[in-house]
Design a protein around this motif. Sequence first.
Motif, PDB file in Angstrom:
ATOM      1  N   GLY A  59       0.378   3.677   3.862  1.00  0.00           N
ATOM      2  CA  GLY A  59       0.724   2.334   3.412  1.00  0.00           C
ATOM      3  C   GLY A  59       0.006   1.952   2.140  1.00  0.00           C
ATOM      4  O   GLY A  59       0.620   1.483   1.171  1.00  0.00           O
ATOM      5  N   HIS A  60      -1.297   2.159   2.114  1.00  0.00           N
ATOM      6  CA  HIS A  60      -2.074   1.829   0.923  1.00  0.00           C
ATOM      7  C   HIS A  60      -1.775   2.785  -0.229  1.00  0.00           C
ATOM      8  O   HIS A  60      -1.807   2.391  -1.397  1.00  0.00           O
ATOM      9  CB  HIS A  60      -3.569   1.826   1.243  1.00  0.00           C
ATOM     10  CG  HIS A  60      -4.017   0.586   1.949  1.00  0.00           C
ATOM     11  ND1 HIS A  60      -5.065   0.565   2.837  1.00  0.00           N
ATOM     12  CD2 HIS A  60      -3.540  -0.691   1.897  1.00  0.00           C
ATOM     13  CE1 HIS A  60      -5.233  -0.664   3.299  1.00  0.00           C
ATOM     14  NE2 HIS A  60      -4.314  -1.440   2.746  1.00  0.00           N
ATOM     15  N   ILE A  98       0.897   3.255  -5.677  1.00  0.00           N
ATOM     16  CA  ILE A  98       1.919   3.714  -6.611  1.00  0.00           C
ATOM     17  C   ILE A  98       2.801   2.547  -7.049  1.00  0.00           C
ATOM     18  O   ILE A  98       3.179   2.433  -8.227  1.00  0.00           O
ATOM     19  CB  ILE A  98       2.769   4.836  -5.983  1.00  0.00           C
ATOM     20  CG1 ILE A  98       1.874   6.006  -5.520  1.00  0.00           C
ATOM     21  CG2 ILE A  98       3.830   5.317  -6.963  1.00  0.00           C
ATOM     22  CD1 ILE A  98       1.027   6.624  -6.620  1.00  0.00           C
ATOM     23  N   HIS A  99       3.153   1.670  -6.125  1.00  0.00           N
ATOM     24  CA  HIS A  99       3.920   0.456  -6.435  1.00  0.00           C
ATOM     25  C   HIS A  99       3.252  -0.325  -7.559  1.00  0.00           C
ATOM     26  O   HIS A  99       3.890  -0.738  -8.528  1.00  0.00           O
ATOM     27  CB  HIS A  99       4.029  -0.397  -5.162  1.00  0.00           C
ATOM     28  CG  HIS A  99       4.473  -1.811  -5.362  1.00  0.00           C
ATOM     29  ND1 HIS A  99       3.632  -2.794  -5.851  1.00  0.00           N
ATOM     30  CD2 HIS A  99       5.658  -2.425  -5.122  1.00  0.00           C
ATOM     31  CE1 HIS A  99       4.282  -3.944  -5.908  1.00  0.00           C
ATOM     32  NE2 HIS A  99       5.508  -3.749  -5.476  1.00  0.00           N
ATOM     33  N   ASN A 100       1.936  -0.511  -7.454  1.00  0.00           N
ATOM     34  CA  ASN A 100       1.233  -1.294  -8.469  1.00  0.00           C
ATOM     35  C   ASN A 100       1.099  -0.538  -9.790  1.00  0.00           C
ATOM     36  O   ASN A 100       1.101  -1.147 -10.860  1.00  0.00           O
ATOM     37  CB  ASN A 100      -0.140  -1.699  -7.948  1.00  0.00           C
ATOM     38  CG  ASN A 100      -0.056  -2.853  -6.960  1.00  0.00           C
ATOM     39  OD1 ASN A 100       0.976  -3.059  -6.335  1.00  0.00           O
ATOM     40  ND2 ASN A 100      -1.128  -3.586  -6.808  1.00  0.00           N
ATOM     41  N   GLY A 101       1.011   0.795  -9.718  1.00  0.00           N
ATOM     42  CA  GLY A 101       1.005   1.578 -10.946  1.00  0.00           C
ATOM     43  C   GLY A 101       2.319   1.422 -11.697  1.00  0.00           C
ATOM     44  O   GLY A 101       2.336   1.247 -12.922  1.00  0.00           O
ATOM     45  N   ILE A 102       3.427   1.460 -10.974  1.00  0.00           N
ATOM     46  CA  ILE A 102       4.742   1.241 -11.594  1.00  0.00           C
ATOM     47  C   ILE A 102       4.805  -0.162 -12.196  1.00  0.00           C
ATOM     48  O   ILE A 102       5.329  -0.365 -13.299  1.00  0.00           O
ATOM     49  CB  ILE A 102       5.861   1.445 -10.552  1.00  0.00           C
ATOM     50  CG1 ILE A 102       5.930   2.912 -10.121  1.00  0.00           C
ATOM     51  CG2 ILE A 102       7.215   0.985 -11.091  1.00  0.00           C
ATOM     52  CD1 ILE A 102       6.832   3.172  -8.928  1.00  0.00           C
ATOM     53  N   GLU A 113      -5.704  -0.593  -8.731  1.00  0.00           N
ATOM     54  CA  GLU A 113      -4.637   0.288  -8.267  1.00  0.00           C
ATOM     55  C   GLU A 113      -4.083   1.177  -9.373  1.00  0.00           C
ATOM     56  O   GLU A 113      -3.703   2.324  -9.131  1.00  0.00           O
ATOM     57  CB  GLU A 113      -3.495  -0.531  -7.650  1.00  0.00           C
ATOM     58  CG  GLU A 113      -3.887  -1.302  -6.403  1.00  0.00           C
ATOM     59  CD  GLU A 113      -4.421  -2.681  -6.736  1.00  0.00           C
ATOM     60  OE1 GLU A 113      -4.777  -2.933  -7.906  1.00  0.00           O
ATOM     61  OE2 GLU A 113      -4.490  -3.519  -5.836  1.00  0.00           O
ATOM     62  N   GLY A 114      -4.008   0.662 -10.606  1.00  0.00           N
ATOM     63  CA  GLY A 114      -3.538   1.478 -11.727  1.00  0.00           C
ATOM     64  C   GLY A 114      -4.461   2.652 -11.994  1.00  0.00           C
ATOM     65  O   GLY A 114      -4.007   3.775 -12.249  1.00  0.00           O
ATOM     66  N   ARG A 115      -5.758   2.399 -11.934  1.00  0.00           N
ATOM     67  CA  ARG A 115      -6.743   3.475 -12.126  1.00  0.00           C
ATOM     68  C   ARG A 115      -6.583   4.551 -11.058  1.00  0.00           C
ATOM     69  O   ARG A 115      -6.620   5.748 -11.347  1.00  0.00           O
ATOM     70  CB  ARG A 115      -8.167   2.901 -12.063  1.00  0.00           C
ATOM     71  CG  ARG A 115      -8.479   1.883 -13.135  1.00  0.00           C
ATOM     72  CD  ARG A 115      -9.828   1.255 -12.889  1.00  0.00           C
ATOM     73  NE  ARG A 115     -10.087   0.183 -13.835  1.00  0.00           N
ATOM     74  CZ  ARG A 115     -11.150   0.121 -14.637  1.00  0.00           C
ATOM     75  NH1 ARG A 115     -12.063   1.070 -14.610  1.00  0.00           N
ATOM     76  NH2 ARG A 115     -11.311  -0.896 -15.458  1.00  0.00           N
TER      77      ARG A 115
END
Length: 301
Positions: free
Chosen positions: A169-170, A175-179, A247-249
Amino acid sequence: MELGMIGLGRMGGAMSQRLLQAGHQVSGYARSTDTMKQLEEKGLVAASSVEDLVSKLKPQRIIWLMIPSGKPVDETIGILMPLLEADDVIIDGGNSDYKDTLRRAETLRARQIHYVDVGTSGGVWGLENGYSMMVGGDDGVVSHLEPLFETLAPGPNKGWGHVGPCGAGHFTKMIHNGIEYGIMQAYGEGFAIMHHKEEFKLDLHQVAEIWRYGSVIQSWLLDLTAAALEKNPGLEGIAPYVADSGEGRWTVAEAIDLNVAAPVITLSLLQRLQSRDSDSFSDKLLSALRNQFGGHAMKKE
């Protein structure tokens, strides 16, 4: 269904309200007494401490955490562990690093306490629109919690799903937040180009509104772009400083570990980092180098 919520900030508070509106019994604890008083008026059973919260719940207890990632989650789990019993459930709905989630799940498994990770997206709009939730955990536990997810989601069978074992889930939310980083950066760059095309005198809010309907780049982020430009067309008073919550990092690091090229997400992260350097040493050095090898003029401060 009965549960306890720890962390009643903007998102946790909105989630509590949505659950209360649907008839779930929610006990909650937050450091802000004002927040708890507001939610008490909406039906929340307020607790004075984590210990008090646990005492208000009947086994099988369900504790949902909506608190900042990292040390606060570890500290809260440390308080909860001696208070909970076998078969109780802790849900982490924050933006935790999935590697931390795997570690925590192993620790709790030794005490027969279930751990479920729920990557949650929707922000303050989730109260009205519902939340997108990516759920990781054991099949039986997630199945037991379905009434909560169905209530919080945009619909019982949309906007949420059991994506895999604990940690998934996390990971998926990461990945969702990276996008999200990449999409936001593209919108920012495109609108900046239009802003600098001064001879056309473009109304950027108008353009955003046009693109919201029928366009291949329509999205909720574009809706929010239009709302921001309507309120403040020139973006006056906003510093060009873009924060990140991690999250991007983590996404970029994972891409490197997996040998997956992710240039758009990586560059969008680097742009955020660059936005914070108001006195860029690297840019100064570039200017000095151009002067050294080509005699190009340097702009003085």
